[in-house]
Design an enzyme around this catalytic site. Sequence first.
Site, short mmCIF file in Angstrom:
data_model
loop_
_atom_site.label_atom_id
_atom_site.label_comp_id
_atom_site.label_asym_id
_atom_site.label_seq_id
_atom_site.Cartn_x
_atom_site.Cartn_y
_atom_site.Cartn_z
CG HIS A 230 5.19 -1.96 -1.08
ND1 HIS A 230 5.94 -1.98 -2.23
CD2 HIS A 230 5.98 -1.36 -0.14
CE1 HIS A 230 7.12 -1.40 -2.00
NE2 HIS A 230 7.17 -1.03 -0.74
CG HIS B 5 0.19 -0.02 -5.94
ND1 HIS B 5 0.27 -0.92 -6.98
CD2 HIS B 5 1.35 -0.13 -5.24
CE1 HIS B 5 1.43 -1.55 -6.90
NE2 HIS B 5 2.11 -1.08 -5.87
#
Length: 451
Positions: free
Chosen positions: A220, A267
């Site tokens: 991402h 993350h």
Amino acid sequence: MEKIKEHLRYLQDPHIVARFQLICGIRGTFSEPARADSLTHDRCRLAEQAHFHNNGALHHCTAGETGDERLAGVGVQRRLTGATEPRKPKREVEDASPNGATLPADGEGLAVSGSTLKPLRRNSLTGEAGQEFVIENRFLFYLFTFGTELGNELFYISFFPFLMWNVDAFVSRRLIMVWVWVMYVGQCTKDLLGWPRPASPPVVKVEMFYNSEYSMPSTHAMSGTAIPLSLFFMTHGRWEYPYPLGFSLALCWCLLVCSSRIYMGMHSVLDVIAGILYSILILLFFLPALDTIDSFNLTCRYAPLVIISVPLALAIFSFTLDSWSTSRGDTAQILGVGAGVALASHVNQLLGLMPDLTADQLPLTVPALSVGMVSAAMLRLVLGVMVLVAIRTLMKAITIPLVCWVVRVPSYDVRKARQYAEVELPYRYIVYGMVGFSVLFVVPLLFTYMN
């Protein structure tokens, strides 16, 4: 070197993610066993950091060993909550939230200071719904949800076609080439490294869809860096607009996507930083080669063979990196889209459709917005996406049973059948290759006939 490793371990610490979530108004509803695991994890982390100050002695945390025992193993003495204080009643511990806030008995009234939700989408691999969490800042929740959607399939299937059909097909097809390469390298690197997602607890999983994939680097963050920066550099000099404004928008886009992945608990800070730097490194090598690659796709007589075979070979390689997961299917899907768009650009060049602008037609000026222009653009987007969805649905209905029949895999359970590489790879590559081809050839040709 040891200092660098210590800093990297710090950036990978899930507690940093949990603190960022708490600042942004996200609280978990973990149970007592989960809290105990989190405390042990914290103690193990402290011992891991302490070995740097203990002549480098490293004491690994083993099964059944408590955090206190591990700290003792490296010669560290630390007063921990509950180690010297009287044990709190069980009911009081159960009513404590993982972030230290007091929760009502039996979980009632959790929404007094916020709303209780579950992740919007289930885990794509296991179907797991995820743990409930409390939102105390709805504005940030919606902002970061929007930010993380800027890296999901719904955004890609809307943004690239809109740019293709309404703004600049030249920029759009090149931007797709950048996106394909960045995502492919990122996904393969994930599978090669095999780093897990941040631990939960302490991290609250606001999103679950990609939780079974690996973590390093954040794809991402890679796409959230590559797309806006590439869009800025490709339109710089081609379109007339205030360049400080364009760069500022690209920077805000990048920061929103990257910070949203930490907010979602997907993350660590290290994953995101690595994704940004990795994406910039790829752009430094790939953007100067775009003219050569695009010219080859348009004019070389052998381009169709290369366009189809090279991405297919890359997809086959990616399928050898790990067992079945959503990541390898997504990789084949992305490569299929890229191959389809590249093949469509070659066909358009042969048929004289959608010719590129000449140098004397540049730079382009941003037109004044009008109701008619906006309505026409939205109509093209809606009709085009409907055509793409119809083509994807039809191709899926045809491809999966056909591939299952060819490789002799039962097709009554599609989810199970797709766990076979012999099914998943050709299915994804063919279906989304056709979608990519339709974006640049079928739908524009349909618009031409519709005038």
